[in-house]
Design a protein around this motif. Structure first.
Motif, PDB file in Angstrom:
ATOM      1  N   THR A  15       0.826  -1.220   0.000  1.00  0.00           N
ATOM      2  CA  THR A  15       0.000   0.000   0.000  1.00  0.00           C
ATOM      3  C   THR A  15       0.854   1.261   0.000  1.00  0.00           C
ATOM      4  O   THR A  15       0.484   2.260  -0.630  1.00  0.00           O
ATOM      5  N   GLU A  16       1.998   1.219   0.669  1.00  0.00           N
ATOM      6  CA  GLU A  16       2.880   2.399   0.679  1.00  0.00           C
ATOM      7  C   GLU A  16       3.384   2.687  -0.736  1.00  0.00           C
ATOM      8  O   GLU A  16       3.417   3.841  -1.178  1.00  0.00           O
ATOM      9  N   ALA A  17       3.766   1.648  -1.463  1.00  0.00           N
ATOM     10  CA  ALA A  17       4.273   1.838  -2.835  1.00  0.00           C
ATOM     11  C   ALA A  17       3.157   2.362  -3.742  1.00  0.00           C
ATOM     12  O   ALA A  17       3.398   3.241  -4.585  1.00  0.00           O
ATOM     13  N   VAL A  18       1.936   1.869  -3.551  1.00  0.00           N
ATOM     14  CA  VAL A  18       0.808   2.367  -4.355  1.00  0.00           C
ATOM     15  C   VAL A  18       0.540   3.834  -4.019  1.00  0.00           C
ATOM     16  O   VAL A  18       0.339   4.657  -4.918  1.00  0.00           O
ATOM     17  N   ALA A  19       0.602   4.198  -2.741  1.00  0.00           N
ATOM     18  CA  ALA A  19       0.370   5.595  -2.338  1.00  0.00           C
ATOM     19  C   ALA A  19       1.441   6.516  -2.928  1.00  0.00           C
ATOM     20  O   ALA A  19       1.122   7.582  -3.479  1.00  0.00           O
ATOM     21  N   LEU A  56       0.368  12.044   1.561  1.00  0.00           N
ATOM     22  CA  LEU A  56       1.644  12.413   0.929  1.00  0.00           C
ATOM     23  C   LEU A  56       1.500  13.746   0.202  1.00  0.00           C
ATOM     24  O   LEU A  56       2.401  14.592   0.248  1.00  0.00           O
ATOM     25  N   LEU A  57       0.361  13.970  -0.442  1.00  0.00           N
ATOM     26  CA  LEU A  57       0.147  15.222  -1.175  1.00  0.00           C
ATOM     27  C   LEU A  57       0.100  16.412  -0.215  1.00  0.00           C
ATOM     28  O   LEU A  57       0.497  17.517  -0.571  1.00  0.00           O
ATOM     29  N   ALA A  58      -0.343  16.166   1.015  1.00  0.00           N
ATOM     30  CA  ALA A  58      -0.393  17.246   2.009  1.00  0.00           C
ATOM     31  C   ALA A  58       1.010  17.757   2.340  1.00  0.00           C
ATOM     32  O   ALA A  58       1.167  18.896   2.791  1.00  0.00           O
ATOM     33  N   GLN A  59       2.018  16.927   2.077  1.00  0.00           N
ATOM     34  CA  GLN A  59       3.419  17.311   2.341  1.00  0.00           C
ATOM     35  C   GLN A  59       4.118  17.810   1.081  1.00  0.00           C
ATOM     36  O   GLN A  59       5.290  18.181   1.125  1.00  0.00           O
ATOM     37  N   VAL A 187      -6.990   3.889 -11.255  1.00  0.00           N
ATOM     38  CA  VAL A 187      -7.803   3.052 -10.373  1.00  0.00           C
ATOM     39  C   VAL A 187      -6.874   2.413  -9.343  1.00  0.00           C
ATOM     40  O   VAL A 187      -5.881   1.784  -9.720  1.00  0.00           O
ATOM     41  N   LEU A 188      -7.180   2.603  -8.064  1.00  0.00           N
ATOM     42  CA  LEU A 188      -6.330   2.120  -6.981  1.00  0.00           C
ATOM     43  C   LEU A 188      -6.975   0.906  -6.318  1.00  0.00           C
ATOM     44  O   LEU A 188      -8.124   0.989  -5.866  1.00  0.00           O
ATOM     45  N   VAL A 189      -6.237  -0.193  -6.266  1.00  0.00           N
ATOM     46  CA  VAL A 189      -6.778  -1.438  -5.710  1.00  0.00           C
ATOM     47  C   VAL A 189      -5.735  -2.065  -4.793  1.00  0.00           C
ATOM     48  O   VAL A 189      -4.681  -2.511  -5.253  1.00  0.00           O
ATOM     49  N   THR A 190      -6.006  -2.064  -3.487  1.00  0.00           N
ATOM     50  CA  THR A 190      -5.051  -2.657  -2.545  1.00  0.00           C
ATOM     51  C   THR A 190      -5.764  -3.562  -1.552  1.00  0.00           C
ATOM     52  O   THR A 190      -6.940  -3.357  -1.237  1.00  0.00           O
ATOM     53  N   GLY A 191      -5.031  -4.567  -1.089  1.00  0.00           N
ATOM     54  CA  GLY A 191      -5.519  -5.442  -0.015  1.00  0.00           C
ATOM     55  C   GLY A 191      -6.089  -6.751  -0.529  1.00  0.00           C
ATOM     56  O   GLY A 191      -6.725  -6.812  -1.578  1.00  0.00           O
ATOM     57  N   ASP A 223      -1.641  -3.518  -5.396  1.00  0.00           N
ATOM     58  CA  ASP A 223      -0.529  -4.050  -4.615  1.00  0.00           C
ATOM     59  C   ASP A 223      -0.562  -5.568  -4.740  1.00  0.00           C
ATOM     60  O   ASP A 223      -1.544  -6.152  -5.237  1.00  0.00           O
ATOM     61  N   ARG A 224       0.521  -6.219  -4.303  1.00  0.00           N
ATOM     62  CA  ARG A 224       0.613  -7.681  -4.474  1.00  0.00           C
ATOM     63  C   ARG A 224      -0.539  -8.378  -3.769  1.00  0.00           C
ATOM     64  O   ARG A 224      -1.108  -9.335  -4.280  1.00  0.00           O
ATOM     65  N   ALA A 225      -0.939  -7.867  -2.620  1.00  0.00           N
ATOM     66  CA  ALA A 225      -2.002  -8.525  -1.839  1.00  0.00           C
ATOM     67  C   ALA A 225      -3.309  -8.595  -2.624  1.00  0.00           C
ATOM     68  O   ALA A 225      -4.085  -9.542  -2.466  1.00  0.00           O
TER      69      ALA A 225
END
Ligand code: 6PG
Length: 237
Positions: A15-19, A56-59, A187-191, A223-225
């Motif tokens: 999820t960190e890599a996707v973010a 991350l965008l907030a930073q 499209v974001l798909v994690t977990g 992500d891989r999961a």
């Protein structure tokens, strides 16, 4: 290698890599759009998956004065409800960066689904084509608030949703007609919980996310999961 028909896919470690990749692609798209057209029109995804990228965008450093933000869907709850997609994006990102408030367009879902849809239709009509549309995916293959088995109206850009299987039941959603009027779509798909729906998508099932992603020239970040193990290629000897 897993293939989703008609769309580009990228499988990342977690999820960190996707973010991180999501935030990088958004900032790149913003710089390109502002250089080309003086404005960046971005549709935000709801749910929990995009929140890490929003943090991350907030930073990040960006030309926030030229960002224009819309929502792909919203839950019919009071504006200050922590379950509102607009409130979640504000809390982790938008309240921390100087995007002019008049360029942040929440869906007035507190008005109820029909009235809010009617109110948001001209807002969307005045914004398309978007530069980038962000979407998530539910475990049943829904995206935005476009659920399997629900009638999806072909004409309007925004539609009221009732009896949504994911609470709350009343929602407002941009339609595929609006979501696909975008230069890019992510499209974001994690977990692991999403693996079964990804496998159905890969098997060619016409899930709402599949139909919207194809129409939107989407890049799907997984992500891989969330990525189903694909059966080994048959040994044709
Ligand atoms: C919503 C969302 C919805 C979301 C998916 C995935 O308002 O609920 O817009 O479409 O993207 O349900 O949700 P998660 O990211 O929390 O798994």
């Amino acid at each position: 290698m897993m293939q989703l028909t008609g769309v580009e896919t990228q499988v990342l470690a977690d999820t960190e890599a996707v973010a991180a990749e999501t935030a990088r692609l958004i900032l790149d798209a913003a710089a390109d759009a502002i250089a080309a057209r003086g404005a960046f029109r971005l549709v935000l995804a709801g749910g929990s998956t995009p929140l890490a990228a929003y943090r991350l965008l907030a930073q990040a450093q960006a030309d926030w004065a030229h960002w224009h933000l819309y929502h792909g869907d919203e839950r019919c709850l009071p504006p200050d409800s922590p379950e509102r997609n607009s409130r979640a994006a504000d809390d982790v990102w938008l309240a921390k960066v100087p995007v002019p408030r008049e360029q942040v367009h929440p869906i007035p879902a507190e008005q109820g689904a029909p009235a809010a849809s009617a109110a948001y239709e001209p807002v969307v009509a005045g914004a398309v084509p978007f530069d980038l549309v962000l979407l998530g995916m539910g475990e049943d293959g829904h995206t935005a608030s476009l659920f399997p088995g629900h009638e999806i109206l072909p004409g309007p850009l925004v539609m009221p949703v009732h009896d949504a299987p994911k609470p709350p039941p009343d929602r407002v959603s941009l339609t595929p007609s609006a979501l696909c009027r975008s230069r890019r779509m992510l499209v974001l798909v994690t977990g692991a919980g999403k693996q079964a729906a990804v496998a159905r998508w890969a098997a060619g099932e016409g899930l709402p996310v599949a139909r919207v992603a194809v129409g939107g020239n989407a890049l799907v970040l997984l992500d891989r999961a969330a990525t189903p193990a694909m059966p080994p290629e048959p040994d044709l000897g």
